[in-house]
Design a protein around this motif. Structure first.
Motif, PDB file in Angstrom:
ATOM      1  N   THR A 149      -9.601   8.814   3.458  1.00  0.00           N
ATOM      2  CA  THR A 149      -9.915   7.865   2.692  1.00  0.00           C
ATOM      3  C   THR A 149      -9.131   6.614   2.390  1.00  0.00           C
ATOM      4  O   THR A 149      -9.578   5.754   1.705  1.00  0.00           O
ATOM      5  CB  THR A 149     -10.357   8.484   1.178  1.00  0.00           C
ATOM      6  OG1 THR A 149      -8.915   8.991   0.912  1.00  0.00           O
ATOM      7  CG2 THR A 149     -11.206   9.759   1.475  1.00  0.00           C
ATOM      8  N   THR A 150      -7.895   6.564   3.128  1.00  0.00           N
ATOM      9  CA  THR A 150      -7.066   5.244   2.924  1.00  0.00           C
ATOM     10  C   THR A 150      -6.757   4.694   4.078  1.00  0.00           C
ATOM     11  O   THR A 150      -6.263   5.455   4.966  1.00  0.00           O
ATOM     12  CB  THR A 150      -5.794   5.696   2.069  1.00  0.00           C
ATOM     13  OG1 THR A 150      -5.991   6.560   0.767  1.00  0.00           O
ATOM     14  CG2 THR A 150      -4.871   4.632   1.977  1.00  0.00           C
ATOM     15  N   THR A 151      -6.955   3.219   4.196  1.00  0.00           N
ATOM     16  CA  THR A 151      -7.023   2.704   5.447  1.00  0.00           C
ATOM     17  C   THR A 151      -5.798   1.462   5.181  1.00  0.00           C
ATOM     18  O   THR A 151      -5.895   0.688   4.044  1.00  0.00           O
ATOM     19  CB  THR A 151      -8.169   1.947   5.936  1.00  0.00           C
ATOM     20  OG1 THR A 151      -9.131   3.021   6.181  1.00  0.00           O
ATOM     21  CG2 THR A 151      -7.796   1.279   7.183  1.00  0.00           C
ATOM     22  N   ILE A 152      -4.783   1.523   6.054  1.00  0.00           N
ATOM     23  CA  ILE A 152      -3.836   0.617   5.676  1.00  0.00           C
ATOM     24  C   ILE A 152      -3.639  -0.490   7.103  1.00  0.00           C
ATOM     25  O   ILE A 152      -3.883   0.136   8.086  1.00  0.00           O
ATOM     26  CB  ILE A 152      -2.334   1.149   5.592  1.00  0.00           C
ATOM     27  CG1 ILE A 152      -2.322   2.100   4.604  1.00  0.00           C
ATOM     28  CG2 ILE A 152      -1.062   0.185   5.579  1.00  0.00           C
ATOM     29  CD1 ILE A 152      -0.830   2.666   4.356  1.00  0.00           C
ATOM     30  N   PHE A 180      -4.130   3.776  10.179  1.00  0.00           N
ATOM     31  CA  PHE A 180      -3.413   2.635  10.337  1.00  0.00           C
ATOM     32  C   PHE A 180      -4.329   1.977  11.408  1.00  0.00           C
ATOM     33  O   PHE A 180      -4.368   2.568  12.383  1.00  0.00           O
ATOM     34  CB  PHE A 180      -2.044   2.944  10.893  1.00  0.00           C
ATOM     35  CG  PHE A 180      -0.956   3.398   9.982  1.00  0.00           C
ATOM     36  CD1 PHE A 180      -1.437   3.598   8.648  1.00  0.00           C
ATOM     37  CD2 PHE A 180       0.382   3.750  10.345  1.00  0.00           C
ATOM     38  CE1 PHE A 180      -0.277   4.215   7.971  1.00  0.00           C
ATOM     39  CE2 PHE A 180       1.054   4.515   9.408  1.00  0.00           C
ATOM     40  CZ  PHE A 180       0.760   4.546   8.204  1.00  0.00           C
ATOM     41  N   VAL A 181      -4.603   0.691  10.738  1.00  0.00           N
ATOM     42  CA  VAL A 181      -5.345  -0.169  11.998  1.00  0.00           C
ATOM     43  C   VAL A 181      -4.740  -1.394  12.193  1.00  0.00           C
ATOM     44  O   VAL A 181      -3.962  -2.080  11.332  1.00  0.00           O
ATOM     45  CB  VAL A 181      -6.897  -0.526  11.424  1.00  0.00           C
ATOM     46  CG1 VAL A 181      -7.786   0.648  11.297  1.00  0.00           C
ATOM     47  CG2 VAL A 181      -6.821  -1.121  10.155  1.00  0.00           C
ATOM     48  N   GLY A 182      -4.427  -1.729  13.587  1.00  0.00           N
ATOM     49  CA  GLY A 182      -3.943  -3.108  13.815  1.00  0.00           C
ATOM     50  C   GLY A 182      -3.407  -3.244  15.396  1.00  0.00           C
ATOM     51  O   GLY A 182      -3.968  -2.193  15.814  1.00  0.00           O
ATOM     52  N   GLU A 214       0.789  -1.250  -0.093  1.00  0.00           N
ATOM     53  CA  GLU A 214      -0.028  -0.123   0.024  1.00  0.00           C
ATOM     54  C   GLU A 214       0.924   1.309  -0.116  1.00  0.00           C
ATOM     55  O   GLU A 214       0.394   2.349  -0.606  1.00  0.00           O
ATOM     56  CB  GLU A 214      -0.873  -0.080   1.055  1.00  0.00           C
ATOM     57  CG  GLU A 214      -1.903   1.154   1.199  1.00  0.00           C
ATOM     58  CD  GLU A 214      -2.838   1.237   0.080  1.00  0.00           C
ATOM     59  OE1 GLU A 214      -3.125   2.332  -0.334  1.00  0.00           O
ATOM     60  OE2 GLU A 214      -3.193   0.357  -0.510  1.00  0.00           O
ATOM     61  N   ILE A 215       2.094   1.182   0.611  1.00  0.00           N
ATOM     62  CA  ILE A 215       2.760   2.532   0.820  1.00  0.00           C
ATOM     63  C   ILE A 215       3.338   2.563  -0.519  1.00  0.00           C
ATOM     64  O   ILE A 215       3.663   3.477  -1.128  1.00  0.00           O
ATOM     65  CB  ILE A 215       4.089   2.231   1.809  1.00  0.00           C
ATOM     66  CG1 ILE A 215       3.403   2.259   3.399  1.00  0.00           C
ATOM     67  CG2 ILE A 215       5.070   3.416   1.569  1.00  0.00           C
ATOM     68  CD1 ILE A 215       2.680   3.750   3.564  1.00  0.00           C
ATOM     69  N   HIS A 216       3.867   1.455  -1.373  1.00  0.00           N
ATOM     70  CA  HIS A 216       4.480   1.587  -2.792  1.00  0.00           C
ATOM     71  C   HIS A 216       3.304   2.332  -3.612  1.00  0.00           C
ATOM     72  O   HIS A 216       3.724   3.071  -4.533  1.00  0.00           O
ATOM     73  CB  HIS A 216       4.805   0.314  -3.237  1.00  0.00           C
ATOM     74  CG  HIS A 216       6.384  -0.081  -2.678  1.00  0.00           C
ATOM     75  ND1 HIS A 216       7.460   0.444  -3.542  1.00  0.00           N
ATOM     76  CD2 HIS A 216       6.838  -0.701  -1.627  1.00  0.00           C
ATOM     77  CE1 HIS A 216       8.603  -0.101  -2.763  1.00  0.00           C
ATOM     78  NE2 HIS A 216       7.969  -0.916  -1.635  1.00  0.00           N
ATOM     79  N   ARG A 217       2.031   1.868  -3.284  1.00  0.00           N
ATOM     80  CA  ARG A 217       0.897   2.124  -4.113  1.00  0.00           C
ATOM     81  C   ARG A 217       0.739   3.819  -4.163  1.00  0.00           C
ATOM     82  O   ARG A 217       0.523   4.578  -5.060  1.00  0.00           O
ATOM     83  CB  ARG A 217      -0.191   1.500  -3.885  1.00  0.00           C
ATOM     84  CG  ARG A 217      -1.589   1.906  -5.031  1.00  0.00           C
ATOM     85  CD  ARG A 217      -2.532   1.161  -4.585  1.00  0.00           C
ATOM     86  NE  ARG A 217      -3.340   1.628  -3.485  1.00  0.00           N
ATOM     87  CZ  ARG A 217      -4.086   2.680  -3.438  1.00  0.00           C
ATOM     88  NH1 ARG A 217      -4.444   3.292  -4.616  1.00  0.00           N
ATOM     89  NH2 ARG A 217      -4.628   3.102  -2.171  1.00  0.00           N
TER      90      ARG A 217
END
Length: 559
Positions: free
Chosen positions: A394-397, A274-276, A244-247
């Motif tokens: 809008t972006t969840t990793i 960031f979820v985890g 995802e970071i590369h994207r």
């Protein structure tokens, strides 16, 4: 009034008296003193009520009191580090009462921290502010040196902020410091001694004779995006995160190229969720994101400011907004990382912090990136509480838990950096421990194995504390006993005390091993022996022993 309230009121009256004698509007002086008191006592629990008893004695509504207190604190906050406006005017005109006005301000500063229960850092702020006020008055009392004025003005240098940056401020104004004897420097917040205009020939002569200063350490070279992504790629696990970071980097690169080519580029939100679970590398990746955004030219500095609820939420209505705004101001130019962001839900203070955060994100959309982190499900509720959050994040990793193999690899990495090494048997013990540990949301992942390593080092040190000449491997290798907690050693069992009665008269209650008097010689004295020994007892003695055993029931405990 309380003692603290009375003291503040007296200090304000003294300030007003000095202002009246100096020809200054008494109302303006009183207002300035109240702002100084509010600014210095802003973080003191209970200070607003006691401050209002002096400033607004007729007001009893808590909301009105808090609003007035924090409004005054906001307007006077700059006077924590700089002289007040009226003091500056007195010092600039070299008024004979400048020192008296400064002294009255220091009394207000001392009384302000007595409102409520002030922590030590609030008292330190008041002390620093008092030094600044007295320093400004001290400059006003010095003789005028034509060479120490700006543009030929007789008012001297503008008031200097306290701290180690004073020389840098002077250089910006075109002044340099002349070296003097050790210990002759002026205190922080006052005009340093030996200051000359940079163009002064005398200053040039002194500078030429001064010994050369030590060269500054070279600045760390800027790292490229490729180098930073390589750091991300060598991290253990986190495959989905890396992808995802590369994207994200690819999207931002192309967006930048389109702008340079004169094409329109869709505005992509750079804020991330960031979820985890804990210990999965979220803070480390957030720091890399800041550096990557800086390397791409999207952020000027790329620093990471890490906070949680306690650093955003205050104890009073109206204070949380200012506290959150101050934190955001520190992060401008870089990344604001809010850990356990879901804690900003459920009460009016949290709502105030979120509303302020949304406003700051809008005001600094070009130079502030916000990353919020937490457990998956609570983070959904956090984002849903405010439409402004949902439109900006809008972006969840997702950060997955580490596998057992990855955790062992992380443990090996931690040990290698500390110049330790696990034996094969130690690694097997670690795997058994990981297999037996439940993967609940509270599982620490990387933190779990770091704690395991630290405990192993402690046991290793305990094991070698009495070693006379340990080898290098002894000092380096962590064994299986080091990585797993051992049960406390039990003391050697002591034989049970024998009763005072002779041993040959203590038969076993269950009849399994009956001691009876045995005579080795029919005519000799009896000696202790076991039934069934090589020397059989006499018939009479055997009969007596049998009767004793028969008197004890099979399940009866011995008495």
């Amino acid at each position: 009034m309380t003692t603290a309230e009375s003291a503040l009121a007296e200090s304000l009256d003294a300030l007003v008296d000095v202002a009246r004698l100096a020809g200054i509007d008494p109302g303006a002086a009183r207002d300035e003193g109240l702002r100084v008191a509010a600014a210095l006592a802003e973080s003191v629990p209970g200070a607003a009520r006691e401050w209002a008893a002096v400033a607004l004695p007729a007001v009893t509504d808590p909301a009105t009191i808090n609003e007035a207190f924090f409004d005054a604190a906001s307007k006077g906050r700059r006077w924590r580090k700089h002289p007040t406006d009226l003091l500056v005017s007195l010092a600039a005109s070299r008024h004979v009462l400048a020192a008296d006005y400064a002294q009255a301000l220091t009394e207000i500063a001392s009384d302000a921290v007595m409102l409520g229960t002030a922590p030590i850092w609030v008292i330190a702020n008041a002390t620093a502010a008092s030094a600044t006020y007295l320093g400004a008055a001290d400059r006003a009392a010095r003789p005028v040196d034509p060479r120490s004025t700006l543009g030929g003005s007789s008012t001297g240098l503008p008031p200097l902020p306290p701290g180690v940056g004073t020389d840098a401020v002077l250089r910006d104004w075109g002044y340099v410091r002349s070296p003097g004897p050790a210990g002759t420097g002026a205190p922080s917040g006052s005009e340093p001694s030996g200051i000359r205009p940079a163009g002064d020939p005398a200053a040039a002569d002194v500078d030429a004779a001064a010994p050369p200063t030590a060269p500054e350490a070279p600045a760390e070279p800027e790292r490229s995006v490729e180098e930073l992504l390589a750091d991300l790629d060598v991290m253990i696990g986190l495959e989905r995160v890396k992808k995802e970071i590369h994207r994200q980097v690819a999207l931002l690169k192309v967006e930048k190229m389109r702008v340079e080519a004169g094409l329109k580029a869709p505005r992509m939100s750079r804020h991330l969720i960031f979820v985890g679970n804990p210990g999965t590398g979220k803070t480390t990746v957030a720091r890399l994101v800041g550096a990557i955004y800086k390397a791409l030219g999207l952020l000027p500095q790329g620093q990471l400011v890490e906070v949680d609820r306690s650093e955003l939420v205050a104890g009073y209505v109206g204070q949380t907004a200012m506290k959150t705004a101050e934190v955001c101001a520190k992060a401008v130019g870089g990344v604001l990382f809010i850990d356990e962001a879901y804690a900003l839900t459920g009460d009016q203070f949290a709502q105030e912090a979120v509303n302020t955060l949304v406003k700051e994100m809008e005001d600094h959309r070009e130079d502030l990136v916000v990353i919020v982190a937490g457990y998956p499900e609570p983070m959904v509720h956090f984002i849903a509480q405010n439409p402004g959050l949902a439109s900006r994040f809008t972006t969840t990793i997702e950060f997955d838990d580490y596998s057992d193999d990855e955790l062992v690899a992380i443990l090996d990495s931690i040990a290698a950096r500390a110049e330790y090494e696990l034996t094969d048997e130690a690694r097997r013990r670690v795997r058994h421990t990981l297999e037996a540990t439940a993967r609940t949301p509270a599982f620490g992942n990387g933190r779990f194995v770091r704690n395991l390593f630290e405990h192993a080092v402690g046991r290793h040190a305990w094991r070698l504390q009495d070693a006379v000449e340990p080898t290098r491997d002894d000092l380096r290798l962590l064994t299986a006993d080091d990585v797993v907690e051992q049960p406390d050693e039990q003391p050697d069992e002591q034989p049970a005390e024998q009763p005072d009665e002779p041993a040959d008269e203590a038969p076993d209650a269950r009849g399994g091993d009956v001691r009876v008097p045995v005579r080795e010689d029919p005519d000799g004295p009896p000696t202790g022996g076991r039934a069934g020994s090589e020397e059989d007892p006499s018939p009479d003695e055997s009969a007596d022993a049998a009767r004793e055993v028969a008197d004890v029931e099979p399940d009866e405990e011995p008495r």
